[in-house]
Design a protein around this motif. Structure first.
Motif, PDB file in Angstrom:
ATOM      1  N   LEU A 109      39.794  57.644  42.001  1.00  0.00           N
ATOM      2  CA  LEU A 109      40.180  56.531  42.864  1.00  0.00           C
ATOM      3  C   LEU A 109      40.118  56.955  44.331  1.00  0.00           C
ATOM      4  O   LEU A 109      39.646  56.193  45.181  1.00  0.00           O
ATOM      5  N   GLN A 110      40.564  58.163  44.633  1.00  0.00           N
ATOM      6  CA  GLN A 110      40.466  58.673  46.004  1.00  0.00           C
ATOM      7  C   GLN A 110      39.008  58.704  46.465  1.00  0.00           C
ATOM      8  O   GLN A 110      38.704  58.301  47.583  1.00  0.00           O
ATOM      9  N   ALA A 111      38.125  59.186  45.600  1.00  0.00           N
ATOM     10  CA  ALA A 111      36.696  59.257  45.948  1.00  0.00           C
ATOM     11  C   ALA A 111      36.137  57.858  46.175  1.00  0.00           C
ATOM     12  O   ALA A 111      35.373  57.627  47.117  1.00  0.00           O
ATOM     13  N   PHE A 112      36.517  56.913  45.324  1.00  0.00           N
ATOM     14  CA  PHE A 112      36.078  55.524  45.469  1.00  0.00           C
ATOM     15  C   PHE A 112      36.550  54.979  46.808  1.00  0.00           C
ATOM     16  O   PHE A 112      35.788  54.364  47.551  1.00  0.00           O
ATOM     17  N   ARG A 113      37.818  55.213  47.134  1.00  0.00           N
ATOM     18  CA  ARG A 113      38.399  54.717  48.389  1.00  0.00           C
ATOM     19  C   ARG A 113      37.686  55.302  49.608  1.00  0.00           C
ATOM     20  O   ARG A 113      37.400  54.587  50.557  1.00  0.00           O
ATOM     21  N   GLU A 114      37.405  56.579  49.562  1.00  0.00           N
ATOM     22  CA  GLU A 114      36.709  57.223  50.679  1.00  0.00           C
ATOM     23  C   GLU A 114      35.305  56.648  50.862  1.00  0.00           C
ATOM     24  O   GLU A 114      34.852  56.443  51.975  1.00  0.00           O
ATOM     25  N   ARG A 115      34.634  56.380  49.768  1.00  0.00           N
ATOM     26  CA  ARG A 115      33.270  55.868  49.821  1.00  0.00           C
ATOM     27  C   ARG A 115      33.210  54.387  50.182  1.00  0.00           C
ATOM     28  O   ARG A 115      32.396  53.964  50.995  1.00  0.00           O
ATOM     29  N   GLU A 116      34.095  53.576  49.591  1.00  0.00           N
ATOM     30  CA  GLU A 116      34.029  52.117  49.739  1.00  0.00           C
ATOM     31  C   GLU A 116      34.925  51.570  50.849  1.00  0.00           C
ATOM     32  O   GLU A 116      34.761  50.428  51.264  1.00  0.00           O
ATOM     33  N   GLY A 117      35.902  52.361  51.275  1.00  0.00           N
ATOM     34  CA  GLY A 117      36.797  51.901  52.338  1.00  0.00           C
ATOM     35  C   GLY A 117      37.964  51.061  51.850  1.00  0.00           C
ATOM     36  O   GLY A 117      38.724  50.524  52.643  1.00  0.00           O
ATOM     37  N   HIS A 118      38.131  50.936  50.550  1.00  0.00           N
ATOM     38  CA  HIS A 118      39.255  50.191  49.955  1.00  0.00           C
ATOM     39  C   HIS A 118      39.521  50.731  48.559  1.00  0.00           C
ATOM     40  O   HIS A 118      38.703  51.486  48.020  1.00  0.00           O
ATOM     41  N   ALA A 119      40.642  50.341  47.990  1.00  0.00           N
ATOM     42  CA  ALA A 119      41.012  50.816  46.654  1.00  0.00           C
ATOM     43  C   ALA A 119      41.061  49.685  45.634  1.00  0.00           C
ATOM     44  O   ALA A 119      41.678  49.825  44.586  1.00  0.00           O
ATOM     45  N   ASN A 120      40.427  48.573  45.932  1.00  0.00           N
ATOM     46  CA  ASN A 120      40.412  47.438  44.997  1.00  0.00           C
ATOM     47  C   ASN A 120      39.196  47.554  44.082  1.00  0.00           C
ATOM     48  O   ASN A 120      38.191  46.890  44.268  1.00  0.00           O
TER      49      ASN A 120
END
Length: 131
Positions: free
Chosen positions: A10-21
């Motif tokens: 989830l952290q990696a997703f957030r860093e890449r996409e700019g959100h955690a949704n």
């Protein structure tokens, strides 16, 4: 532990996409991250249930530490409500800029389909009068 692995994804997703949704069906590095996040939201909601109700539903409650860590990433516990608020904010910005709220149906504002969203809101409003 599995929770830690999923949190790292989830952290990696957030860093890449700019959100955690994370979309519900999204997979990250072979893991069902969207489903995992949905389960975390369910666990968050279980915090408000009695012990007996949690047992009946077979729902485990999330710890305070897990809540803090997920919130630090910007996880929305009610993703639909957060999306509605975002779209409403875009509508307000449109209205302030244009002087009206008659958004063309194909209009995109800040990467979001504001015109479609507003059309859906009007349809839902009209449907309320039919019930």
């Amino acid at each position: 532990e599995q929770w830690e692995r999923m949190f790292a994804l989830l952290q990696a997703f957030r860093e890449r996409e700019g959100h955690a949704n994370v979309p519900k069906r999204h997979e990250e590095d072979g893991e069902k991250l969207g489903s995992w996040l949905q389960k975390q939201r369910t666990r968050y909601k279980a915090r408000g249930l009695s012990e007996a109700e949690r047992k009946r539903r077979r729902a485990s409650a999330m710890s305070d530490e897990e809540v803090k860590r997920l919130e630090a990433l910007g996880v929305a516990w009610d993703a639909l409500a957060e999306q509605w608020e975002r779209m409403f904010g875009l509508l307000q910005a449109f209205q302030e800029r244009e002087g009206h709220a008659n958004v063309p149906s194909a209009h995109v504002e800040d990467g979001e389909k504001l015109g479609s969203w507003l059309h859906n809101q009007r349809t839902r409003y009209k449907a309320r009068g039919l019930s």
